[in-house]
Write a protein that holds these residues in place. Structure first.
Motif, PDB file in Angstrom:
ATOM      1  N   LEU A 149     146.789  40.297  40.965  1.00  0.00           N
ATOM      2  CA  LEU A 149     145.409  39.976  40.967  1.00  0.00           C
ATOM      3  C   LEU A 149     145.003  39.420  39.942  1.00  0.00           C
ATOM      4  O   LEU A 149     144.215  38.447  39.580  1.00  0.00           O
ATOM      5  CB  LEU A 149     144.699  41.399  41.379  1.00  0.00           C
ATOM      6  N   GLY A 150     145.086  40.198  38.793  1.00  0.00           N
ATOM      7  CA  GLY A 150     144.772  39.637  37.322  1.00  0.00           C
ATOM      8  C   GLY A 150     145.384  38.428  36.968  1.00  0.00           C
ATOM      9  O   GLY A 150     144.609  37.707  36.578  1.00  0.00           O
ATOM     10  N   SER A 151     146.385  38.305  37.216  1.00  0.00           N
ATOM     11  CA  SER A 151     147.060  36.779  37.137  1.00  0.00           C
ATOM     12  C   SER A 151     146.416  35.807  37.846  1.00  0.00           C
ATOM     13  O   SER A 151     146.384  34.925  37.436  1.00  0.00           O
ATOM     14  CB  SER A 151     148.753  36.824  37.342  1.00  0.00           C
ATOM     15  N   ASP A 152     146.353  35.890  39.022  1.00  0.00           N
ATOM     16  CA  ASP A 152     145.774  34.721  39.855  1.00  0.00           C
ATOM     17  C   ASP A 152     144.310  34.553  39.322  1.00  0.00           C
ATOM     18  O   ASP A 152     143.850  33.530  39.214  1.00  0.00           O
ATOM     19  CB  ASP A 152     145.769  35.245  41.149  1.00  0.00           C
ATOM     20  N   LYS A 155     144.416  32.598  36.081  1.00  0.00           N
ATOM     21  CA  LYS A 155     144.806  31.254  36.321  1.00  0.00           C
ATOM     22  C   LYS A 155     143.673  30.441  36.895  1.00  0.00           C
ATOM     23  O   LYS A 155     143.322  29.148  36.226  1.00  0.00           O
ATOM     24  CB  LYS A 155     145.966  31.262  37.305  1.00  0.00           C
ATOM     25  N   ALA A 156     142.909  30.918  37.571  1.00  0.00           N
ATOM     26  CA  ALA A 156     141.582  30.317  38.157  1.00  0.00           C
ATOM     27  C   ALA A 156     140.451  30.078  37.181  1.00  0.00           C
ATOM     28  O   ALA A 156     139.926  28.818  36.829  1.00  0.00           O
ATOM     29  CB  ALA A 156     140.810  31.221  39.195  1.00  0.00           C
ATOM     30  N   LEU A 157     140.395  31.070  36.179  1.00  0.00           N
ATOM     31  CA  LEU A 157     139.381  31.079  35.325  1.00  0.00           C
ATOM     32  C   LEU A 157     139.992  30.059  34.133  1.00  0.00           C
ATOM     33  O   LEU A 157     139.011  29.454  33.421  1.00  0.00           O
ATOM     34  CB  LEU A 157     138.992  32.206  34.442  1.00  0.00           C
ATOM     35  N   ALA A 158     141.307  29.806  33.850  1.00  0.00           N
ATOM     36  CA  ALA A 158     142.030  29.100  33.016  1.00  0.00           C
ATOM     37  C   ALA A 158     141.726  27.568  33.259  1.00  0.00           C
ATOM     38  O   ALA A 158     141.155  26.770  32.473  1.00  0.00           O
ATOM     39  CB  ALA A 158     143.321  29.352  32.756  1.00  0.00           C
ATOM     40  N   LEU A 159     141.934  27.176  34.653  1.00  0.00           N
ATOM     41  CA  LEU A 159     141.536  25.708  35.179  1.00  0.00           C
ATOM     42  C   LEU A 159     140.304  25.598  35.126  1.00  0.00           C
ATOM     43  O   LEU A 159     139.853  24.596  34.647  1.00  0.00           O
ATOM     44  CB  LEU A 159     142.042  25.997  36.740  1.00  0.00           C
ATOM     45  N   CYS A 160     139.307  26.512  35.266  1.00  0.00           N
ATOM     46  CA  CYS A 160     137.779  26.244  35.161  1.00  0.00           C
ATOM     47  C   CYS A 160     137.538  26.023  33.739  1.00  0.00           C
ATOM     48  O   CYS A 160     136.699  25.121  33.456  1.00  0.00           O
ATOM     49  CB  CYS A 160     137.020  27.452  35.628  1.00  0.00           C
ATOM     50  N   SER A 161     137.989  26.505  32.580  1.00  0.00           N
ATOM     51  CA  SER A 161     137.848  26.393  31.369  1.00  0.00           C
ATOM     52  C   SER A 161     138.261  25.104  31.007  1.00  0.00           C
ATOM     53  O   SER A 161     137.401  24.462  29.986  1.00  0.00           O
ATOM     54  CB  SER A 161     138.644  27.509  30.551  1.00  0.00           C
ATOM     55  N   LYS A 162     139.254  24.690  31.378  1.00  0.00           N
ATOM     56  CA  LYS A 162     140.017  23.170  30.940  1.00  0.00           C
ATOM     57  C   LYS A 162     138.675  22.159  31.723  1.00  0.00           C
ATOM     58  O   LYS A 162     138.696  21.128  31.134  1.00  0.00           O
ATOM     59  CB  LYS A 162     141.222  23.002  31.610  1.00  0.00           C
ATOM     60  N   LYS A 163     138.107  22.512  32.580  1.00  0.00           N
ATOM     61  CA  LYS A 163     137.121  21.652  33.146  1.00  0.00           C
ATOM     62  C   LYS A 163     135.794  21.741  32.602  1.00  0.00           C
ATOM     63  O   LYS A 163     134.808  21.116  33.360  1.00  0.00           O
ATOM     64  CB  LYS A 163     137.154  21.842  34.809  1.00  0.00           C
ATOM     65  N   GLY A 164     135.581  22.691  31.737  1.00  0.00           N
ATOM     66  CA  GLY A 164     134.140  23.266  31.285  1.00  0.00           C
ATOM     67  C   GLY A 164     133.453  23.800  32.241  1.00  0.00           C
ATOM     68  O   GLY A 164     132.248  23.751  32.241  1.00  0.00           O
ATOM     69  N   ILE A 165     133.998  24.655  33.070  1.00  0.00           N
ATOM     70  CA  ILE A 165     133.007  25.471  34.226  1.00  0.00           C
ATOM     71  C   ILE A 165     132.954  26.847  33.696  1.00  0.00           C
ATOM     72  O   ILE A 165     134.111  27.353  33.567  1.00  0.00           O
ATOM     73  CB  ILE A 165     133.793  25.136  35.595  1.00  0.00           C
ATOM     74  N   ASN A 174     133.324  38.301  45.041  1.00  0.00           N
ATOM     75  CA  ASN A 174     133.486  36.748  44.852  1.00  0.00           C
ATOM     76  C   ASN A 174     135.164  36.611  44.756  1.00  0.00           C
ATOM     77  O   ASN A 174     135.110  35.647  44.223  1.00  0.00           O
ATOM     78  CB  ASN A 174     132.722  36.371  43.698  1.00  0.00           C
ATOM     79  N   ILE A 175     135.686  37.668  44.822  1.00  0.00           N
ATOM     80  CA  ILE A 175     137.124  37.516  45.103  1.00  0.00           C
ATOM     81  C   ILE A 175     137.811  37.519  46.683  1.00  0.00           C
ATOM     82  O   ILE A 175     137.145  38.683  47.180  1.00  0.00           O
ATOM     83  CB  ILE A 175     137.899  38.371  44.091  1.00  0.00           C
ATOM     84  N   PHE A 176     138.679  36.561  46.869  1.00  0.00           N
ATOM     85  CA  PHE A 176     139.076  36.561  48.184  1.00  0.00           C
ATOM     86  C   PHE A 176     140.542  36.553  48.366  1.00  0.00           C
ATOM     87  O   PHE A 176     141.230  36.105  47.277  1.00  0.00           O
ATOM     88  CB  PHE A 176     138.519  35.392  48.886  1.00  0.00           C
ATOM     89  N   TYR A 183     145.220  35.335  45.518  1.00  0.00           N
ATOM     90  CA  TYR A 183     143.740  35.819  45.424  1.00  0.00           C
ATOM     91  C   TYR A 183     143.064  34.512  45.003  1.00  0.00           C
ATOM     92  O   TYR A 183     143.405  33.778  43.924  1.00  0.00           O
ATOM     93  CB  TYR A 183     143.693  36.974  44.271  1.00  0.00           C
ATOM     94  N   LYS A 184     141.644  34.487  45.110  1.00  0.00           N
ATOM     95  CA  LYS A 184     141.025  33.510  44.935  1.00  0.00           C
ATOM     96  C   LYS A 184     139.532  33.545  44.633  1.00  0.00           C
ATOM     97  O   LYS A 184     139.225  34.658  45.005  1.00  0.00           O
ATOM     98  CB  LYS A 184     140.857  32.219  46.185  1.00  0.00           C
ATOM     99  N   ILE A 185     139.039  32.920  43.645  1.00  0.00           N
ATOM    100  CA  ILE A 185     137.695  33.369  43.267  1.00  0.00           C
ATOM    101  C   ILE A 185     136.538  32.112  43.878  1.00  0.00           C
ATOM    102  O   ILE A 185     137.074  30.997  44.230  1.00  0.00           O
ATOM    103  CB  ILE A 185     137.387  33.127  42.042  1.00  0.00           C
ATOM    104  N   GLY A 186     135.481  32.642  44.439  1.00  0.00           N
ATOM    105  CA  GLY A 186     134.555  31.674  45.102  1.00  0.00           C
ATOM    106  C   GLY A 186     133.067  31.894  44.594  1.00  0.00           C
ATOM    107  O   GLY A 186     132.919  32.686  43.576  1.00  0.00           O
ATOM    108  N   ASP A 187     132.237  31.194  45.199  1.00  0.00           N
ATOM    109  CA  ASP A 187     130.612  31.363  44.922  1.00  0.00           C
ATOM    110  C   ASP A 187     130.415  31.148  43.259  1.00  0.00           C
ATOM    111  O   ASP A 187     129.983  31.928  42.527  1.00  0.00           O
ATOM    112  CB  ASP A 187     130.247  32.946  45.117  1.00  0.00           C
TER     113      ASP A 187
END
Length: 207
Positions: A149-152, A155-165, A174-176, A183-187
């Protein structure tokens, strides 16, 4: 309006937006709208999605709250349109992350302005997933599960950070989880945008 009445309205509007899709059942409701399981059939194959329905404003009392604060009719309409555009921007941003394994996939969206009313209905069609809160009710988490869960999510937040999000609203709601246990983040901030609307008009929402 009763739940049955609201569902009937949603089904009627959905038939205009995506005629091939039908509502199966309501699977969630919160500050960001109501989520339904929907399906369409192509010959003998059934496809399923989650459709989130966001109403802006949620009800007439919110408009009355703005008018009570001194907003004119034109100012009220402009304010509501700003909220609509903010939500659309968030949906477009999520769509830009299509293909990322740990971010909820947006499949399509549609915005309807109800005729002769300062009211908008936003339909967002997404991949059908299980909310984390529901998933953990039927599962005993091991140490490996917690690490996954923590790793997934990282990873999502790291990708967002690269895109400035910046997500702005990481919480269990907000986790699915998909059928493979990913595991995925939404909203992405949608709930925060709607919180601003709710707070301004009726001080509702999660703080």
């Amino acid at each position: 309006m009763s739940e049955a009445g609201f569902n009937n309205v949603v089904e009627k509007l959905l038939s205009d937006v995506w005629p091939d899709w039908q509502i199966d059942k309501r699977i969630g409701q919160g500050a960001t709208g109501t989520v339904y399981k929907a399906f369409r059939k192509e010959q003998d194959v059934e496809f399923c999605s989650a459709i989130k329905v966001i109403s802006i404003p949620e009800d007439s009392s919110e408009v009355e709250g703005l008018r009570y604060e001194g907003y004119t009719k034109e100012q009220t309409r402009s304010y509501l349109k700003e909220i609509v555009h903010s939500v659309i921007d968030e949906v477009k941003m999520m769509s830009s992350l299509r293909g990322a394994p740990n971010i909820v996939q947006i499949e399509d969206y549609k915005v309807l302005n109800i005729k002769n009313e300062d009211k908008w209905i936003i339909f967002i069609r997404m991949e059908l997933l299980t909310p984390l809160n529901e998933y953990i009710c039927d599962k005993v988490f091991t140490e490996a599960d917690v690490i996954k869960l923590g790793s997934d999510i990282c990873k999502a937040l790291a990708l967002c950070s690269k895109k400035g999000i910046i997500h702005r609203d990481i919480k269990p709601e907000n986790i699915f989880v998909n059928e493979f246990g990913d595991y995925k983040i939404g909203d992405f901030g949608i709930s925060k945008q709607l919180e601003n609307l709710g707070f301004a008009m009726s001080q509702k929402g999660s703080f």
